[in-house]
Design an enzyme around this catalytic site. Structure first.
Site, mmCIF file in Angstrom:
data_model
loop_
_atom_site.group_PDB
_atom_site.id
_atom_site.type_symbol
_atom_site.label_atom_id
_atom_site.label_comp_id
_atom_site.label_asym_id
_atom_site.label_seq_id
_atom_site.Cartn_x
_atom_site.Cartn_y
_atom_site.Cartn_z
ATOM 1 N N GLY A 190 0.853 -1.188 0.000
ATOM 2 C CA GLY A 190 0.000 0.000 0.000
ATOM 3 C C GLY A 190 0.888 1.238 0.000
ATOM 4 N N VAL A 191 0.311 2.345 0.434
ATOM 5 C CA VAL A 191 1.038 3.621 0.362
ATOM 6 C C VAL A 191 2.292 3.582 1.242
ATOM 7 N N VAL A 245 0.880 -13.215 3.877
ATOM 8 C CA VAL A 245 1.771 -13.619 4.968
ATOM 9 C C VAL A 245 0.989 -14.427 5.992
ATOM 10 N N ALA A 280 3.022 -3.079 7.202
ATOM 11 C CA ALA A 280 2.298 -1.889 6.707
ATOM 12 C C ALA A 280 1.013 -2.349 6.033
ATOM 13 N N VAL A 281 0.087 -2.864 6.847
ATOM 14 C CA VAL A 281 -1.118 -3.495 6.309
ATOM 15 C C VAL A 281 -2.371 -2.644 6.555
ATOM 16 N N GLY A 282 -2.186 -1.354 6.789
ATOM 17 C CA GLY A 282 -3.329 -0.473 6.982
ATOM 18 C C GLY A 282 -3.343 0.141 8.368
ATOM 19 N N ARG A 283 -4.260 1.072 8.579
ATOM 20 C CA ARG A 283 -4.417 1.725 9.880
ATOM 21 C C ARG A 283 -5.875 1.600 10.305
ATOM 22 N N ALA A 331 -4.111 13.386 5.528
ATOM 23 C CA ALA A 331 -3.978 14.576 6.356
ATOM 24 C C ALA A 331 -4.809 15.744 5.809
ATOM 25 N N HIS A 455 5.555 27.724 -20.500
ATOM 26 C CA HIS A 455 6.450 26.791 -21.199
ATOM 27 C C HIS A 455 7.891 27.121 -20.832
HETATM 28 P P1 FAD Z 1 -3.581 11.934 14.005
HETATM 29 O O1 FAD Z 1 -2.607 12.669 13.154
HETATM 30 O O2 FAD Z 1 -3.399 10.492 14.206
HETATM 31 O O3 FAD Z 1 -3.688 12.719 15.375
HETATM 32 C C1 FAD Z 1 -4.481 12.289 16.436
HETATM 33 C C2 FAD Z 1 -3.905 12.816 17.742
HETATM 34 O O4 FAD Z 1 -4.856 12.601 18.776
HETATM 35 C C3 FAD Z 1 -2.628 12.096 18.173
HETATM 36 O O5 FAD Z 1 -1.661 13.021 18.598
HETATM 37 C C4 FAD Z 1 -3.099 11.217 19.339
HETATM 38 O O6 FAD Z 1 -2.093 10.967 20.307
HETATM 39 C C5 FAD Z 1 -4.190 12.092 19.934
HETATM 40 N N1 FAD Z 1 -5.177 11.359 20.724
HETATM 41 C C6 FAD Z 1 -5.846 10.223 20.392
HETATM 42 N N2 FAD Z 1 -6.731 9.891 21.358
HETATM 43 C C7 FAD Z 1 -6.609 10.832 22.323
HETATM 44 C C8 FAD Z 1 -7.243 11.026 23.581
HETATM 45 N N3 FAD Z 1 -8.203 10.210 24.020
HETATM 46 N N4 FAD Z 1 -6.857 12.085 24.335
HETATM 47 C C9 FAD Z 1 -5.885 12.938 23.898
HETATM 48 N N5 FAD Z 1 -5.255 12.795 22.700
HETATM 49 C C10 FAD Z 1 -5.617 11.766 21.935
HETATM 50 N N6 FAD Z 1 -1.355 11.516 4.845
HETATM 51 C C11 FAD Z 1 -1.239 12.384 3.817
HETATM 52 O O7 FAD Z 1 -2.206 13.058 3.476
HETATM 53 N N7 FAD Z 1 -0.045 12.549 3.149
HETATM 54 C C12 FAD Z 1 1.049 11.833 3.474
HETATM 55 O O8 FAD Z 1 2.105 11.996 2.862
HETATM 56 C C13 FAD Z 1 0.953 10.895 4.542
HETATM 57 N N8 FAD Z 1 2.022 10.172 4.901
HETATM 58 C C14 FAD Z 1 1.911 9.301 5.952
HETATM 59 C C15 FAD Z 1 3.019 8.529 6.273
HETATM 60 C C16 FAD Z 1 2.948 7.619 7.317
HETATM 61 C C17 FAD Z 1 4.160 6.792 7.668
HETATM 62 C C18 FAD Z 1 1.734 7.503 8.067
HETATM 63 C C19 FAD Z 1 1.654 6.553 9.225
HETATM 64 C C20 FAD Z 1 0.627 8.262 7.745
HETATM 65 C C21 FAD Z 1 0.700 9.156 6.666
HETATM 66 N N9 FAD Z 1 -0.391 9.914 6.272
HETATM 67 C C22 FAD Z 1 -0.287 10.775 5.214
HETATM 68 C C23 FAD Z 1 -1.682 9.823 6.970
HETATM 69 C C24 FAD Z 1 -1.822 10.998 7.961
HETATM 70 O O9 FAD Z 1 -0.758 10.945 8.894
HETATM 71 C C25 FAD Z 1 -3.166 10.918 8.682
HETATM 72 O O10 FAD Z 1 -4.199 10.875 7.715
HETATM 73 C C26 FAD Z 1 -3.376 12.121 9.569
HETATM 74 O O11 FAD Z 1 -2.351 12.228 10.528
HETATM 75 C C27 FAD Z 1 -4.733 12.031 10.281
HETATM 76 O O12 FAD Z 1 -4.899 13.145 11.091
HETATM 77 P P2 FAD Z 1 -5.794 13.100 12.406
HETATM 78 O O13 FAD Z 1 -5.700 14.455 12.996
HETATM 79 O O14 FAD Z 1 -7.106 12.532 12.110
HETATM 80 O O15 FAD Z 1 -5.081 12.049 13.373
HETATM 81 P P1 NAD Z 2 -2.936 0.547 2.800
HETATM 82 O O1 NAD Z 2 -4.339 0.201 3.061
HETATM 83 O O2 NAD Z 2 -2.599 1.618 1.828
HETATM 84 O O3 NAD Z 2 -2.145 -0.765 2.302
HETATM 85 C C1 NAD Z 2 -2.083 -1.953 3.053
HETATM 86 C C2 NAD Z 2 -1.794 -3.105 2.110
HETATM 87 O O4 NAD Z 2 -1.478 -4.257 2.886
HETATM 88 C C3 NAD Z 2 -2.995 -3.474 1.249
HETATM 89 O O5 NAD Z 2 -2.609 -3.473 -0.111
HETATM 90 C C4 NAD Z 2 -3.388 -4.866 1.739
HETATM 91 O O6 NAD Z 2 -3.910 -5.678 0.713
HETATM 92 C C5 NAD Z 2 -2.057 -5.400 2.256
HETATM 93 N N1 NAD Z 2 -2.174 -6.478 3.254
HETATM 94 C C6 NAD Z 2 -3.026 -6.544 4.312
HETATM 95 N N2 NAD Z 2 -2.816 -7.691 5.017
HETATM 96 C C7 NAD Z 2 -1.805 -8.358 4.401
HETATM 97 C C8 NAD Z 2 -1.119 -9.602 4.652
HETATM 98 N N3 NAD Z 2 -1.421 -10.395 5.682
HETATM 99 N N4 NAD Z 2 -0.123 -9.981 3.823
HETATM 100 C C9 NAD Z 2 0.217 -9.195 2.774
HETATM 101 N N5 NAD Z 2 -0.407 -7.994 2.488
HETATM 102 C C10 NAD Z 2 -1.392 -7.598 3.285
HETATM 103 O O7 NAD Z 2 -2.309 0.854 4.237
HETATM 104 P P2 NAD Z 2 -0.934 1.507 4.674
HETATM 105 O O8 NAD Z 2 0.043 1.495 3.560
HETATM 106 O O9 NAD Z 2 -0.588 0.849 5.955
HETATM 107 O O10 NAD Z 2 -1.354 3.003 4.953
HETATM 108 C C11 NAD Z 2 -2.332 3.310 5.963
HETATM 109 C C12 NAD Z 2 -3.005 4.616 5.695
HETATM 110 O O11 NAD Z 2 -2.094 5.701 5.827
HETATM 111 C C13 NAD Z 2 -3.590 4.662 4.318
HETATM 112 O O12 NAD Z 2 -4.976 4.801 4.430
HETATM 113 C C14 NAD Z 2 -3.009 5.867 3.671
HETATM 114 O O13 NAD Z 2 -4.009 6.657 3.102
HETATM 115 C C15 NAD Z 2 -2.304 6.628 4.793
HETATM 116 N N6 NAD Z 2 -1.018 7.083 4.234
HETATM 117 C C16 NAD Z 2 -1.044 8.016 3.243
HETATM 118 C C17 NAD Z 2 0.140 8.413 2.655
HETATM 119 C C18 NAD Z 2 0.094 9.412 1.543
HETATM 120 O O14 NAD Z 2 -0.911 10.086 1.408
HETATM 121 N N7 NAD Z 2 1.140 9.557 0.750
HETATM 122 C C19 NAD Z 2 1.341 7.868 3.052
HETATM 123 C C20 NAD Z 2 1.319 6.918 4.062
HETATM 124 C C21 NAD Z 2 0.126 6.540 4.655
#
Ligand code: FAD
Ligand code: NAD
Length: 483
Positions: A190-191, A245, A280-283, A331, A455
Site C-alpha cells: 500500500g502507500v 503472509v 504496513a497493512v493499513g491503519r 492529512a 512553457h
Molecule cells: P492523528 O494525526 O493520528 O492525530 C491524532 C492525535 O490525537 C494524536 O496526537 C493522538 O495521540 C491524539 N489522541 C488520540 N486519542 C486521544 C485522547 N483520548 N486524548 C488525547 N489525545 C488523543 N497523509 C497524507 O495526506 N499525506 C502523506 O504523505 C501521509 N504520509 C503518511 C506517512 C505515514 C508513515 C503515516 C503513518 C501516515 C501518513 N499519512 C499521510 C496519513 C496521515 O498521517 C493521517 O491521515 C493524519 O495524521 C490524520 O490526522 P488526524 O488528525 O485525524 O489524526
Molecule cells: P494501505 O491500506 O494503503 O495498504 C495496506 C496493504 O497491505 C494493502 O494493499 C493490503 O492488501 C495489504 N495487506 C493486508 N494484510 C496483508 C497480509 N497479511 N499480507 C500481505 N499484504 C497484506 O495501508 P498503509 O500502507 O498501511 O497506509 C495506511 C493509511 O495511511 C492509508 O490509508 C493511507 O491513506 C495513509 N497514508 C497516506 C500516505 C500518503 O498520502 N502519501 C502515506 C502513508 C500513509
C-alpha cells in the site's frame, strides 16, 4: 485555569489542530487536549502526520531520492561526483529537526491564536463534558458547548507478524532505523509499504514487498498502477503480488537476529528471511479510552465514529473529524474536515467536497490522482473520453532528465466535464492540484485545453492530455482524427 470552554478538541493532529485554530480565529474559547509525547517524553502537538507520518517519511524520501540522483543520475548530466556515501544517523537527525520545527510551529500557532493546549488524555462524557487527565496529575471534568473528537488512527497489527522491538516494526519503527538493513521485508504494497520500501531500497537494502492481493494498487487507475509497478520493480523493489503472509519466526539473538517470514502464493507456501520487517497493512481508527458508555457517540461496523456529511456524531454538538471517521485516511482530508466543523459551529455553511480529495504516493516517480478511475467509469457504465500524454515528450521533463510516466484525463463523453485525472511522474503531487482546482470549478477538458500554461513546464503534460481528450494534443500524432 477555567474548566469551561466554547469548544474542546480531543487530538492535535491535522484534524484537531486545524479545528482548534479555526475555532479560536472565529472568536471561540478553545482548548485542545493531546496525549502524544516525543522521544524525550515531552508533550508534542501535530499528531501522526507531523511526528510519525507525512513529514518524517517525506524527509527520508527526499533525502534518499537525492542520494540516488547523486550516485546514479548526476553522471548523465555531466556532473562527476565520487565518494558519495550516506550517513543514516545524520539523515535521521535532520528529519528530527524538521519535525521539531513543525511541531513547535503548531505550539506557537496555538499560543498566537489563544488556543489552550492541554497535554494529557481526553474522554468524552455525557452532556458535552470532557474528562481531562494530565500526564501527571488527577483527572478533571471540563464543560464545553461543543466537542470535536480528532483522535486519529494507529497501525493495524497482524497475528502472523507481531511487532518485535527493532526487528519487526510498524511505520513508526521504519522511520527510526539507524542503519540500512541488508534484507528488508515489507508486508503490504500500500502507500506506506511503497514509500518506506522505496526509502530503504534507495539506500541499498534488498527490499521484498509481500502483498496479499493479486492486483497492485487497486484504488489507482489500472494503467497508471501497471506502469508504476514496472518502474518500481525496475528500481529494485521486489514486489510480490498474491503473497499472503501467514507466519514469522525470529531467529538468533541480539544484533544477529533475523526473521523468517512464511507466505502463501499460487505456488504454495514460501519462506523468505529478512534482517528487518516492516508491517504496513493499513491503519485503524483509534478510540481506546475516548468515549464514556453514555456519551451518545456511536461507532459504525468498522469501528469508525459514526458521523453525517457535516461530521456531526449521534450526540448533539459533538463532532468527529479526520482518520477516526469514514473516508480516506489523509492529512488534507482531516484538515478540511477540522476547518469545516469549526466554521459550522460558528454558523457558517461550508462543505467538504469528498469527490475531489487528491491522493498521492510519494515514490519516484510520484503517483497522484483525483476523481474516478477508468475502471470505475467502465464498471458504472458511464460514457467517457480519454486523453493521455507521456512525460517522455515533455520538454521540461527531458531538460530535467526525469521523463518517466504520463498524465491521463478522463472526461464525460457528453458534457466533457472532467471526471478524473491520473498522473505518474515527477512532481505529480504538485501537478495534481491543478486538476483538483479544475474539478472544484466543474471544468471541462476543453476549459483546461483553452487555458494557457507556462512553457517549458511539466504542467504542459496536463494541458496536452486535456487537449488529447478531443484528439487535439499538439505534440502527439492525433489518431482519433477528431475536430
Ligand atoms: P492523528 O494525526 O493520528 O492525530 C491524532 C492525535 O490525537 C494524536 O496526537 C493522538 O495521540 C491524539 N489522541 C488520540 N486519542 C486521544 C485522547 N483520548 N486524548 C488525547 N489525545 C488523543 N497523509 C497524507 O495526506 N499525506 C502523506 O504523505 C501521509 N504520509 C503518511 C506517512 C505515514 C508513515 C503515516 C503513518 C501516515 C501518513 N499519512 C499521510 C496519513 C496521515 O498521517 C493521517 O491521515 C493524519 O495524521 C490524520 O490526522 P488526524 O488528525 O485525524 O489524526
Ligand atoms: P494501505 O491500506 O494503503 O495498504 C495496506 C496493504 O497491505 C494493502 O494493499 C493490503 O492488501 C495489504 N495487506 C493486508 N494484510 C496483508 C497480509 N497479511 N499480507 C500481505 N499484504 C497484506 O495501508 P498503509 O500502507 O498501511 O497506509 C495506511 C493509511 O495511511 C492509508 O490509508 C493511507 O491513506 C495513509 N497514508 C497516506 C500516505 C500518503 O498520502 N502519501 C502515506 C502513508 C500513509
Amino acid at each position: 485555569m477555567t474548566d469551561r470552554f466554547d469548544v474542546i478538541v480531543i487530538g492535535a493532529g491535522p484534524a484537531g489542530y486545524h479545528a482548534a485554530i479555526r475555532c479560536a480565529q472565529l472568536g471561540m474559547s478553545t482548548a485542545c487536549i493531546d496525549k502524544s509525547l516525543d522521544d524525550a517524553g515531552q508533550p508534542v502537538l501535530g499528531g501522526t502526520c507531523l511526528n510519525w507520518g507525512c513529514i518524517p517519511s517525506k524527509a527520508l524520501l527526499d533525502a534518499s531520492h537525492k542520494y540516488v540522483e547523486a550516485t546514479t543520475g548526476f553522471a548523465d548530466l555531466g556532473i562527476r561526483a565520487s565518494g558519495i556515501t550516506m550517513d543514516v544517523p545524520a539523515m535521521m537527525a535532520r528529519k528530527a529537526q524538521v519535525v521539531k520545527g513543525l511541531t513547535g510551529g503548531v505550539a506557537q500557532l496555538f499560543q498566537g491564536n489563544g488556543v489552550t493546549a492541554l497535554p494529557g488524555s481526553g474522554k468524552l462524557l455525557a452532556g458535552r463534558q470532557v474528562e481531562y487527565t494530565p500526564h501527571a496529575g488527577a483527572p478533571r471534568t471540563l464543560q464545553a458547548d461543543h466537542v470535536i473528537l480528532a483522535p486519529g488512527s494507529v497501525p493495524v497489527q497482524i497475528p502472523p507478524a507481531p511487532l518485535t522491538d527493532g526487528l519487526i516494526v510498524d511505520s513508526q519503527g521504519a522511520l527510526e532505523f539507524q542503519s540500512v538493513p541488508k534484507r528488508l521485508g515489507v508486508i503490504g504494497a500500500g502507500v506506506i509499504g511503497l514509500e518506506l520500501g522505496s526509502v530503504w531500497s534507495r539506500l541499498g537494502a534488498e527490499v521484498v514487498v509481500l502483498e496479499a492481493l493479486d492486483e497492485f494498487l487497486p484504488m489507482a487507475d489500472e494503467r497508471i498502477a501497471r506502469d508504476a509497478l514496472k518502474i518500481l520493480r525496475g528500481q529494485g523493489l521486489d514486489v510480490r503480488l498474491g503473497a499472503r503472509v501467514t507466519g514469522s519466526e525470529v531467529r538468533g539473538s541480539g544484533d544477529a537476529r533475523t526473521v523468517e517470514v512464511t507466505y502463501q502464493d499460487k505456488s504454495g507456501e514460501q519462506r523468505v528471511e529478512f534482517d528487518r520487517l516492516i508491517v504496513a497493512v493499513g491503519r485503524r481508527p483509534f478510540t481506546n479510552g475516548l468515549l464514556a458508555p453514555d456519551c451518545g457517540v456511536i461507532l459504525d461496523e468498522r469501528g469508525f465514529l459514526h458521523v453525517n456529511d457535516h461530521c456531526l456524531t449521534d450526540a448533539p454538538h459533538v463532532y468527529a473529524v479526520g482518520d477516526v471517521v469514514r473516508g480516506p485516511m489523509l492529512a488534507h482530508k482531516a484538515m478540511e474536515e477540522g476547518v469545516m466543523v469549526a466554521e459550522r459551529i460558528a454558523g457558517k455553511k461550508p462543505l467538504v467536497n469528498y469527490d475531489t480529495v487528491p491522493a498521492v504516493i510519494y515514490t519516484h516517480p510520484e503517483i497522484a490522482w483525483v476523481g474516478r478511475t477508468e475502471q470505475q467509469l467502465k464498471a458504472s457504465g458511464d460514457a467517457y473520453n480519454v486523453g493521455t500524454f507521456p512525460f517522455s515528450v515533455n520538454g521540461r521533463a527531458l531538460a530535467a532528465h526525469d521523463t518517466q510516466g504520463m498524465v491521463k484525463v478522463l472526461a464525460d463523453a457528453e458534457t466533457d466535464r472532467i471526471l478524473g485525472v491520473h498522473i505518474l511522474g515527477a512532481q505529480a503531487s504538485e501537478l495534481i492540484a491543478q486538476a483538483v482546482i479544475a474539478m472544484e470549478f466543474d471544468a471541462s477538458a476543453e476549459d483546461l485545453g483553452l487555458t494557457m500554461f507556462a512553457h517549458p513546464t511539466l504542467s504542459e503534460a496536463l494541458h496536452e492530455a486535456a487537449l488529447g481528450v478531443a484528439g487535439h494534443a499538439i505534440h502527439m500524432v492525433n489518431r482519433k482524427k477528431r475536430t
